[in-house]
Design a protein around this motif. Sequence first.
Motif: not given
Length: 342
Positions: A222-234
């Motif tokens: 799940r965290a890796l999927r958030m990283l795909e959206m960009g650092d700011d979004v994560a």
Amino acid sequence: MKPLRTRAGLSVRFDPRALVVGGLLCAAVLAASVVLIGTGDFEIPAADVIRTLLGNGEPAHQFIINDLRLPRVLVGLLVGAALGLSGAIFQSISRNPLGSPDIIGFGQGSAVGALTVIVLFQGSARDVALGSIAGGLLTGAVIYALAWRQGVHGYRLVLVGIGAAAVLTALNGYLLTKAHIVDAARAVVWLTGSLNGRDWEQVWPLLWLCAVLVPLVLSRARALRMLEMGDDVAYALGVPVERTRLLLMAAAVLLTAAATAAAGPVSFVALTAPQLARRLTRSPGPNLLPAALLGGTLLVTADLAAQRLFGADTLPVGVLTGLLGGVYLLWLLVTERKAGRI
């Protein structure tokens, strides 16, 4: 994605297509493994292979399968799964389809470590494996440090990795020119990437490492999927970006180095498996488990094709994966260029 609610009130989301694809890949890899175990100078029917694996085979079949062929197939499955999983991690972190360990230098770093042991120290197979892991870890640390500038940007990681891969490839060539003829021949065989002669000594270390790292990586999906959206979004979603990225990269480097130590630098599996997994599942996110399953399927199927099409043990599996992977890389570059991403 569909929600599934339990009586206790828990809600779990799942993708039916991804589940179907995962089931089909499991069936495919099992079928290919059974056929591969039965392939060789002494052909064994699939029914006899299954009977022997269940403990009811003839003594001759038990020796051939359990002692000679099963370890080779298990090494192929584990190496393919490790490469597929590490490729999915790097491509998600870099947000780039070219972010593969054999493109951005990690595979070459493992090869330098192994060649150093072979050429300079004439080490044993165990020493070569340790050298491969040490080389991969050192390369990962150097590339991460060079790519760091208030964080690790995906394209910067890929560009630094491609430069490091070029330097490491040249270093591999230098080591080969300085080696004695016997050591050079041994090094060239190892650099090809092959499952020939693999036994239980290669299976157990790789199995234990995968048993630790695969659940660790899947727990960070799940965290890796958030990283795909960009650092700011994560960051906004509560993900500790740098700590998560460093942990996942360390796990991916270890998986790559261990796979390289077990079978040599088998090329392009880490590049193609995650991309094909995404196309099959049509699911967003890193698709970690499908990538691992597809990596194992690709490597076992390639080894089966190498034996069936060219005669038993005449063509190392790394030659076939390199050929097919090179064609896939050219196709990927063309499609990315048409899409305007490169």
